[in-house]
Design a protein around this motif. Sequence first.
Motif, PDB file in Angstrom:
ATOM      1  N   MET A 366       0.873  -1.173   0.000  1.00 26.47           N
ATOM      2  CA  MET A 366       0.000   0.000   0.000  1.00 26.47           C
ATOM      3  C   MET A 366       0.910   1.223   0.000  1.00 26.47           C
ATOM      4  SD  MET A 366      -2.839  -1.317   2.789  1.00 26.47           S
ATOM      5  CE  MET A 366      -1.595  -1.625   4.058  1.00 26.47           C
ATOM      6  N   LEU A 367       0.930   1.938  -1.096  1.00 25.46           N
ATOM      7  CA  LEU A 367       1.906   3.006  -1.298  1.00 25.46           C
ATOM      8  C   LEU A 367       1.358   4.357  -0.864  1.00 25.46           C
ATOM      9  CD1 LEU A 367       3.157   1.824  -4.808  1.00 25.46           C
ATOM     10  CD2 LEU A 367       4.106   1.259  -2.558  1.00 25.46           C
ATOM     11  N   GLU A 368       2.238   5.361  -0.842  1.00 28.39           N
ATOM     12  CA  GLU A 368       1.904   6.754  -0.543  1.00 28.39           C
ATOM     13  C   GLU A 368       1.362   6.946   0.872  1.00 28.39           C
ATOM     14  OE1 GLU A 368      -0.562   8.525  -3.530  1.00 28.39           O
ATOM     15  OE2 GLU A 368       0.890   8.208  -5.126  1.00 28.39           O
ATOM     16  N   LEU A 369       1.828   6.108   1.802  1.00 29.44           N
ATOM     17  CA  LEU A 369       1.388   6.257   3.194  1.00 29.44           C
ATOM     18  C   LEU A 369       2.389   7.018   4.046  1.00 29.44           C
ATOM     19  CD1 LEU A 369      -0.119   2.711   3.872  1.00 29.44           C
ATOM     20  CD2 LEU A 369      -1.294   4.807   3.205  1.00 29.44           C
ATOM     21  N   GLY A 370       3.527   7.376   3.458  1.00 27.54           N
ATOM     22  CA  GLY A 370       4.515   8.145   4.203  1.00 27.54           C
ATOM     23  C   GLY A 370       5.020   7.386   5.423  1.00 27.54           C
ATOM     24  N   PRO A 371       5.255   8.089   6.538  1.00 26.19           N
ATOM     25  CA  PRO A 371       5.786   7.442   7.745  1.00 26.19           C
ATOM     26  C   PRO A 371       4.868   6.373   8.331  1.00 26.19           C
ATOM     27  CG  PRO A 371       6.000   9.835   7.873  1.00 26.19           C
ATOM     28  CD  PRO A 371       5.142   9.548   6.693  1.00 26.19           C
ATOM     29  N   ALA A 372       3.584   6.411   7.977  1.00 31.10           N
ATOM     30  CA  ALA A 372       2.634   5.437   8.518  1.00 31.10           C
ATOM     31  C   ALA A 372       2.706   4.089   7.804  1.00 31.10           C
ATOM     32  CB  ALA A 372       1.215   5.985   8.421  1.00 31.10           C
ATOM     33  N   GLY A 373       3.512   3.991   6.751  1.00 29.38           N
ATOM     34  CA  GLY A 373       3.500   2.802   5.919  1.00 29.38           C
ATOM     35  C   GLY A 373       3.899   1.522   6.628  1.00 29.38           C
ATOM     36  N   GLU A 374       4.962   1.567   7.428  1.00 26.28           N
ATOM     37  CA  GLU A 374       5.432   0.341   8.068  1.00 26.28           C
ATOM     38  C   GLU A 374       4.403  -0.202   9.046  1.00 26.28           C
ATOM     39  OE1 GLU A 374       9.296   0.701   9.740  1.00 26.28           O
ATOM     40  OE2 GLU A 374      10.266   1.156   7.816  1.00 26.28           O
ATOM     41  N   GLU A 375       3.860   0.646   9.887  1.00 23.84           N
ATOM     42  CA  GLU A 375       2.867   0.197  10.855  1.00 23.84           C
ATOM     43  C   GLU A 375       1.606  -0.304  10.159  1.00 23.84           C
ATOM     44  OE1 GLU A 375       1.150  -1.104  14.102  1.00 23.84           O
ATOM     45  OE2 GLU A 375       3.232  -0.430  13.951  1.00 23.84           O
ATOM     46  N   ALA A 376       1.212   0.357   9.073  1.00 23.88           N
ATOM     47  CA  ALA A 376       0.018  -0.076   8.335  1.00 23.88           C
ATOM     48  C   ALA A 376       0.194  -1.489   7.794  1.00 23.88           C
ATOM     49  CB  ALA A 376      -0.276   0.895   7.203  1.00 23.88           C
ATOM     50  N   HIS A 377       1.391  -1.840   7.346  1.00 18.79           N
ATOM     51  CA  HIS A 377       1.609  -3.170   6.798  1.00 18.79           C
ATOM     52  C   HIS A 377       1.716  -4.226   7.896  1.00 18.79           C
ATOM     53  CE1 HIS A 377       2.284  -0.831   3.162  1.00 18.79           C
ATOM     54  NE2 HIS A 377       2.017  -1.951   2.515  1.00 18.79           N
ATOM     55  N   ARG A 378       2.253  -3.847   9.048  1.00 24.67           N
ATOM     56  CA  ARG A 378       2.227  -4.791  10.170  1.00 24.67           C
ATOM     57  C   ARG A 378       0.781  -5.088  10.581  1.00 24.67           C
ATOM     58  NH1 ARG A 378       6.660  -1.446  11.850  1.00 24.67           N
ATOM     59  NH2 ARG A 378       8.634  -2.586  11.668  1.00 24.67           N
ATOM     60  N   ALA A 379      -0.040  -4.047  10.612  1.00 27.69           N
ATOM     61  CA  ALA A 379      -1.453  -4.238  10.946  1.00 27.69           C
ATOM     62  C   ALA A 379      -2.151  -5.095   9.898  1.00 27.69           C
ATOM     63  CB  ALA A 379      -2.140  -2.884  11.079  1.00 27.69           C
ATOM     64  N   LEU A 380      -1.779  -4.917   8.641  1.00 27.20           N
ATOM     65  CA  LEU A 380      -2.382  -5.705   7.571  1.00 27.20           C
ATOM     66  C   LEU A 380      -2.140  -7.191   7.780  1.00 27.20           C
ATOM     67  CD1 LEU A 380      -3.658  -6.233   4.811  1.00 27.20           C
ATOM     68  CD2 LEU A 380      -1.447  -5.679   3.763  1.00 27.20           C
ATOM     69  N   GLY A 381      -0.932  -7.561   8.146  1.00 22.01           N
ATOM     70  CA  GLY A 381      -0.637  -8.983   8.367  1.00 22.01           C
ATOM     71  C   GLY A 381      -1.518  -9.589   9.430  1.00 22.01           C
ATOM     72  N   ALA A 382      -1.734  -8.855  10.520  1.00 23.37           N
ATOM     73  CA  ALA A 382      -2.610  -9.358  11.579  1.00 23.37           C
ATOM     74  C   ALA A 382      -4.052  -9.461  11.100  1.00 23.37           C
ATOM     75  CB  ALA A 382      -2.521  -8.435  12.799  1.00 23.37           C
ATOM     76  N   GLU A 383      -4.495  -8.499  10.279  1.00 22.37           N
ATOM     77  CA  GLU A 383      -5.861  -8.545   9.747  1.00 22.37           C
ATOM     78  C   GLU A 383      -6.055  -9.744   8.820  1.00 22.37           C
ATOM     79  OE1 GLU A 383      -6.298  -4.789   7.873  1.00 22.37           O
ATOM     80  OE2 GLU A 383      -6.339  -3.661   9.743  1.00 22.37           O
ATOM     81  N   VAL A 384      -5.052 -10.033   8.012  1.00 23.62           N
ATOM     82  CA  VAL A 384      -5.147 -11.202   7.126  1.00 23.62           C
ATOM     83  C   VAL A 384      -5.271 -12.475   7.950  1.00 23.62           C
ATOM     84  CG1 VAL A 384      -3.930 -12.597   5.410  1.00 23.62           C
ATOM     85  CG2 VAL A 384      -3.930 -10.100   5.214  1.00 23.62           C
ATOM     86  N   ALA A 385      -4.495 -12.571   9.018  1.00 27.23           N
ATOM     87  CA  ALA A 385      -4.560 -13.757   9.872  1.00 27.23           C
ATOM     88  C   ALA A 385      -5.936 -13.910  10.502  1.00 27.23           C
ATOM     89  CB  ALA A 385      -3.483 -13.672  10.950  1.00 27.23           C
ATOM     90  N   ARG A 386      -6.596 -12.807  10.825  1.00 33.34           N
ATOM     91  CA  ARG A 386      -7.917 -12.866  11.444  1.00 33.34           C
ATOM     92  C   ARG A 386      -9.042 -13.090  10.436  1.00 33.34           C
ATOM     93  NH1 ARG A 386      -5.909  -8.317  14.374  1.00 33.34           N
ATOM     94  NH2 ARG A 386      -7.090  -6.920  12.993  1.00 33.34           N
ATOM     95  N   SER A 387      -8.760 -12.911   9.159  1.00 36.20           N
ATOM     96  CA  SER A 387      -9.811 -12.924   8.135  1.00 36.20           C
ATOM     97  C   SER A 387     -10.305 -14.313   7.766  1.00 36.20           C
ATOM     98  CB  SER A 387      -9.301 -12.238   6.861  1.00 36.20           C
ATOM     99  OG  SER A 387      -8.342 -13.059   6.197  1.00 36.20           O
ATOM    100  N   GLY A 388      -9.607 -15.337   8.223  1.00 38.67           N
ATOM    101  CA  GLY A 388      -9.954 -16.690   7.832  1.00 38.67           C
ATOM    102  C   GLY A 388      -9.173 -17.189   6.637  1.00 38.67           C
TER     103      GLY A 388
END
Length: 463
Positions: A366-388
């Motif tokens: 997910m591009l163009e997130l600036g400094p928030a990019g790393e944390e957003a991708h860590r959160a994404l991994g956890a969301e994928v794990a919860r999604s089934g």
Amino acid sequence: MARVSLAEAARETRGVLLRGDPEATVESYSIDTRTLKPGDLFFALVGPNHDAHRFVPEAIRNGAAAVVISRGRAGDFPGAAVIRVDDTTRALQDLGARVRRRQPVRVLGITGSTGKTTTKEMTAAVMEEAMPTLKSAGNLNNTFGLPLCLLELEPRHRAAVLEMGMSYAGELTRLAAIADPDVGVLTNVYPVHLEHFPSVAAIADAKGELFRGMRADAVAVYNADDPEATRVALPFPGRKIGFGFTERAEVRATCLAPLPSGSTRFRLGGAGEDREPEIPFPGRHHVANALPAAAAAHAAGADGSAILRGLARTRPLPMRGALLRMKGEVRVLDESYNSNPIAMERTLETLSRMPAARKVVAAGDMLELGPAGEEAHRALGAEVARSGAALFIAVGDLSELAAESARAAGLAEVRHFPDSAAAAAWTAAALKPGDLVLVKGSRGMAMERIVEAIRSFLGMEEA
């Protein structure tokens, strides 16, 4: 296309007709010699890294009837009529604005962080059921694409549905001045383009330029469930229509029901009498696109029957929510056009509610997130794990963080690839009968390569 005399074109662009018959007319327009057609009026646009004046001779050789320049003399460009202006981009915008104002047409302008293209398609489909309607095509949503779209207005049109994009503050101010919307729509405000803005509030302020640029007798349609969209909409002095899923919304969706076909049915209240539309898209996030479409179209004169028919016949654009059925009972939810954290969260929510033998997520950076990019991708991994999801295919440098996070959250099968080209063949070969695959990522990640690889490997199911 709008028919304009060369005299009118010169007058409305504050230019001078250096050569050509003032009464001669043009009715097609171009800014690109690769797509120019004989008879076009060619605008030689100038940008920070681009000067189309060097392509003017090519435009004339390809049949341009007239050219609009800001540099050089008529003698430098023989073979076509020549209009000289101070600024060719401004000239294009001014001519588009003139065409918009010279005929009775209801203009609906749509902006937002996500969903604006699908909302535009839905809105246009509804308006087409009510009256002859022009809609912006492709990516004609910026300060040169939008006026080009307006120049396609014909005397038969009674409405125009325009997508209005934004990456920097000030862009929507200019687009609103060109389009003069009768109805303005703000779908949502999300942390997109944070590389260009210091905060989500700053993004909202830039999106709010649409409402600040509208006439007081226009209508502002906004996401009542989105605090930032609400904040920038409420100061608008004219009529305001909030949409959403909560009681704060005037136009509201309830009773969402996913259908085996992949469509979604819901109860729509507030856009005329209550009805039950069905949209050929899976998921709550697409109902969130249908709500502003219904609200805006109703404000522009479409009745409830037109809303039902238009929403039902809207079809997902490529890479924007199509549910593709492959051989071997494999389904692909193709959301590969773009991504951001909120859109990814909403799509994973949709995936979690869809039945499947096995669920697979292929997610790109997910591009163009600036400094928030790393944390957003860590959160994404956890969301994928919860999604089934049983298999997570992470694509891109930032998505390596998502892969690590998904493993830490307990997802057993995780693969990481540096880019979509590397991921495509492996993904296609790894699928099993009954799989449901979500493919999503930012535009720069070209995640459609994975969809195409699956299509080539398995083949499409017969319709």
